[in-house]
Design an enzyme around this catalytic site. Structure first.
Site, mmCIF file in Angstrom:
data_model
loop_
_atom_site.group_PDB
_atom_site.id
_atom_site.type_symbol
_atom_site.label_atom_id
_atom_site.label_comp_id
_atom_site.label_asym_id
_atom_site.label_seq_id
_atom_site.Cartn_x
_atom_site.Cartn_y
_atom_site.Cartn_z
ATOM 1 N N PRO A 2 0.846 -1.211 0.000
ATOM 2 C CA PRO A 2 0.000 0.000 0.000
ATOM 3 C C PRO A 2 0.875 1.253 0.000
ATOM 4 C CG PRO A 2 -0.624 -1.514 1.775
ATOM 5 C CD PRO A 2 0.651 -2.026 1.177
ATOM 6 N N GLU A 3 0.607 2.164 -0.921
ATOM 7 C CA GLU A 3 1.314 3.441 -0.947
ATOM 8 C C GLU A 3 0.387 4.523 -0.383
ATOM 9 O OE1 GLU A 3 4.164 4.416 -3.830
ATOM 10 O OE2 GLU A 3 4.076 2.504 -4.851
ATOM 11 N N HIS A 91 -5.672 -14.409 8.436
ATOM 12 C CA HIS A 91 -4.668 -13.388 8.746
ATOM 13 C C HIS A 91 -5.257 -12.182 9.480
ATOM 14 C CE1 HIS A 91 -1.927 -15.731 6.320
ATOM 15 N NE2 HIS A 91 -2.763 -15.664 5.308
ATOM 16 N N ARG A 110 1.449 -10.856 5.530
ATOM 17 C CA ARG A 110 2.915 -10.929 5.618
ATOM 18 C C ARG A 110 3.461 -10.400 6.935
ATOM 19 N NH1 ARG A 110 5.451 -9.098 0.036
ATOM 20 N NH2 ARG A 110 7.299 -9.882 1.101
ATOM 21 N N ARG A 152 23.540 17.457 -5.922
ATOM 22 C CA ARG A 152 23.267 16.033 -5.686
ATOM 23 C C ARG A 152 23.479 15.240 -6.973
ATOM 24 N NH1 ARG A 152 19.946 14.672 -1.411
ATOM 25 N NH2 ARG A 152 20.670 12.585 -1.934
#
Ligand SMILES: [Zn+2]
Length: 271
Positions: A2-3, A91, A110, A152
């Site tokens: 999930p973002e 789960h 997980r 950078r």
């Protein structure tokens, strides 16, 4: 995984269902997610009311009477509000049961999720204290990216994915935002000018905003709070499209590894 848009979608789904509800009990069916679960949760939470459900980066913050629960979905976590009597799945590791008979159920195959209680300001917790600004707030501007990128040498894609610079720009959304800005993902961050960073800041804002509006992106097993998949996947222009034609110029989208992550771009549109 999930973002940010999926986490925000989850927040919007559960907030109206649990705000102002009082915790009756917490049921822990495992001793450990990413870290061992605090056995004191069962003593601290009952009787507390949820005052607000906030988000910082990919953390959900449930503000209670005497502190906050910090939740993170990890790699595969999922939160649903269901009647507490709903049959428990394999789960379903944690239930936060409310006095109205519903529960917030945390499913995490997980077991990389996080569930922590803090009695102080959650934003000062070590997990959150060092995070950069929110991508949808006013702090993320082209000038901000430009100033922080001078000298950078790192490629621009891993540069914008650094959570200390700005949070929530995960792999999918970094690729999509760079496409919209017309910037090649392997371009050194320090070589990109102010005007192009303004396009990138706008691209990040747009792509995350649209993904939230669509209910997130379903890549593996993300589901919205109501069990429907997110619909943003249908709007992806480069991510996962290697070998397909660019929607803008027709050239084939390529995939390279950059900072150990699959990185998609159009060699015609991105320079
Ligand atoms: Zn193109």
């Amino acid at each position: 995984m999930p973002e940010l848009p999926e986490v925000e979608t989850t927040r919007r789904g559960i907030a109206p269902l649990i705000t102002n509800q009082t915790v009756a009990e917490i049921i822990l069916r495992t001793g450990k997610l990413r870290w061992p679960l605090d056995p004191n949760l069962a003593g601290v939470l009952p009787g507390q009311k949820i005052h607000a459900v906030k988000r910082r980066a990919k953390y959900l913050l449930l503000q209670c009477d005497s502190g906050s629960l910090i939740l993170h979905l990890g790699m595969s976590g999922n939160l649903r509000v269901v009647p507490a009597s709903t049959t428990v799945g394999r789960h379903d590791h944690v239930d936060l049961v409310f006095s109205n008979g519903n529960c917030l159920r945390f499913n995490d195959p997980r077991k990389f999720g996080v569930l922590l209680w803090v009695s102080v300001d959650p934003l000062s917790h070590p997990l959150l204290a060092g995070l950069g600004p929110e991508p949808l707030g006013e702090e993320l501007t082209g000038d901000y990216l430009y100033r922080n990128s001078r000298s950078r040498k790192i490629a621009v894609k891993p540069f914008v994915m650094d959570q200390k610079l700005v949070v929530g720009v995960g792999n999918i959304y970094a690729s999509e935002a760079l496409f919209r800005a017309g910037i090649r993902p392997d371009r050194p961050a320090g070589k990109i000018g102010r005007r192009r960073y303004a396009l990138l800041a706008e691209g990040i804002r747009q792509v995350l905003g649209e993904a939230i509006a669509a209910g997130g992106t379903t890549i593996n097993d993300f589901r919205q709070n109501d069990g429907k998949p997110g619909y943003f996947r249908q709007q992806l222009q480069v991510y996962g499209r290697a070998g397909e034609s660019c929607t803008a110029c027709g050239r084939l989208i390529v995939c390279v590894r950059l900072g150990q992550r699959s990185t998609y771009f159009c060699p015609g549109c991105q320079r």
